[in-house]
Design an enzyme around this catalytic site. Structure first.
Site, short mmCIF file in Angstrom:
data_model
loop_
_atom_site.label_atom_id
_atom_site.label_comp_id
_atom_site.label_asym_id
_atom_site.label_seq_id
_atom_site.Cartn_x
_atom_site.Cartn_y
_atom_site.Cartn_z
N ASP A 246 -8.51 -2.67 -8.59
CA ASP A 246 -8.10 -1.08 -7.69
C ASP A 246 -8.68 -0.26 -8.28
O ASP A 246 -8.13 0.62 -8.72
CB ASP A 246 -6.36 -1.27 -7.59
CG ASP A 246 -6.27 -0.54 -5.76
OD1 ASP A 246 -6.71 0.38 -5.78
OD2 ASP A 246 -5.10 -0.31 -5.89
N HIS B 161 -7.39 -3.54 -3.88
CA HIS B 161 -6.64 -3.33 -3.52
C HIS B 161 -6.25 -3.86 -1.93
O HIS B 161 -7.40 -3.48 -1.48
CB HIS B 161 -6.46 -1.42 -3.02
CG HIS B 161 -5.87 -0.99 -2.47
ND1 HIS B 161 -4.35 -0.13 -3.09
CD2 HIS B 161 -5.69 -0.38 -1.09
CE1 HIS B 161 -3.34 -0.11 -2.50
NE2 HIS B 161 -3.80 0.02 -1.15
N CYS C 257 0.88 -1.43 0.34
CA CYS C 257 0.06 0.20 -0.25
C CYS C 257 0.93 1.36 0.19
O CYS C 257 1.89 1.30 -1.17
CB CYS C 257 -1.24 -0.14 1.24
SG CYS C 257 -2.17 1.75 0.74
#
Length: 293
Positions: A229, A261, A172
């Site tokens: 995502d 994601h 991330c």
């Protein structure tokens, strides 16, 4: 190792600003359990025990005091290749600690420093927007880059790490960190970015994006992204890969078409087992293929 650290700053004008004054550490130890700031499954899907490894919380000397971190390293004399683990925005919680143990089981000295320890106590935060506003956006890139350098030096002197075999892996926001750190360290052997943001709005303390530095990375980078995502367009990652290629750098991009994601985060509803397992196999193979065997 100082020579390599200094040399690694070349070519990053606009990223490395004059030193900013640092604040005291808000977090002096790591959080227990999982983050409170996101919807979780009942428990982590994967739990890695510490058999055959030495694992636990440590403190790393930083420029302004002891920084909390988690390290896991195989038992034995070493030295072992070093993997710097860059957390998500949620702190070094049980998921990140487990990743360190997984890497140690694979033969690595894995260390995850709490890079946001000065900006706020992530163990108490339940609002993602608050974390982004009050912690992430206020953490200078110069600060966490210097902290990773300090972590690499500590791993080599105090955790049986081999400074000649240094890699980085981030998830991330930590995936963004993997791109930027690869542009910082000339002695880096390999980087793995799990769904790290490519773009974003620059600021005075975070002046360059991952896309901005793609053509400057000093090590091969494996980019693992989800096609579903909604926050990171695949086209932006492809553009970063192409910019790297045009500059003679190496980016291997793998896109999992149906993965959202956070598909590797096995404590969240975003977890996708098949993509996570395939990505992990690829990540370990990539490290070994690029001098971290």
């Amino acid at each position: 190792m100082q020579h390599d650290i200094d040399a690694g700053t070349a070519g990053l004008d606009g990223l490395l600003n004059p030193p900013l004054s640092r604040r005291g550490f808000v977090m002096t130890s790591l959080m227990s359990g999982l983050t409170l700031a996101t919807t979780r499954v009942e428990a982590q899907v994967i739990h890695t025990d510490a058999s055959g490894v030495t694992a636990g919380e440590v403190t790393i000397p930083a420029g302004d005091g002891p920084m909390p971190a988690y390290r896991a390293v195989p038992e034995g004399a070493g030295p072992f290749p070093i993997v710097l683990v860059i957390e998500e925005i949620f702190g070094v919680h049980d998921y990140i600690k487990d990743i360190c143990r997984r890497l140690a089981k694979a033969g690595y000295c894995a260390v995850a420093p709490e890079l946001y320890a000065r900006q706020g106590d992530l163990s108490t935060m339940t609002d993602v927007k608050q974390i982004v506003r009050d912690v992430i956006s206020k953490t200078p890139d110069t600060q966490w880059i210097a902290d990773l350098d300090a972590t690499a030096s500590w791993a080599a002197t105090s955790a049986k790490g081999d400074p000649a075999r240094l890699g980085v892996m981030g998830w991330c926001r930590g995936g963004r960190g993997a791109w930027l750190y690869a542009a910082h360290r000339r002695d880096l052997k390999a980087a793995v970015a799990w769904y790290g943001p490519i773009g974003g709005e620059p600021s005075a303390i975070q002046p360059r994006t991952a896309g901005d530095v793609a053509g400057e990375i000093n090590a091969p980078l494996l980019a693992l992204y989800g096609g579903a995502d909604t926050g990171i367009p695949v086209a932006s990652v492809e553009a970063a890969r192409d910019a790297a290629k045009a500059a003679g750098r190496s980016v291997e991009l793998v896109v999992y078409p149906d993965a959202p994601h956070g598909f590797h985060a096995d404590y969240r509803l975003s977890y996708r087992k098949e993509a996570a397992e395939d990505g992990w196999r690829r990540a370990l193979a990539f490290l070994k293929a690029n001098g971290l065997g």
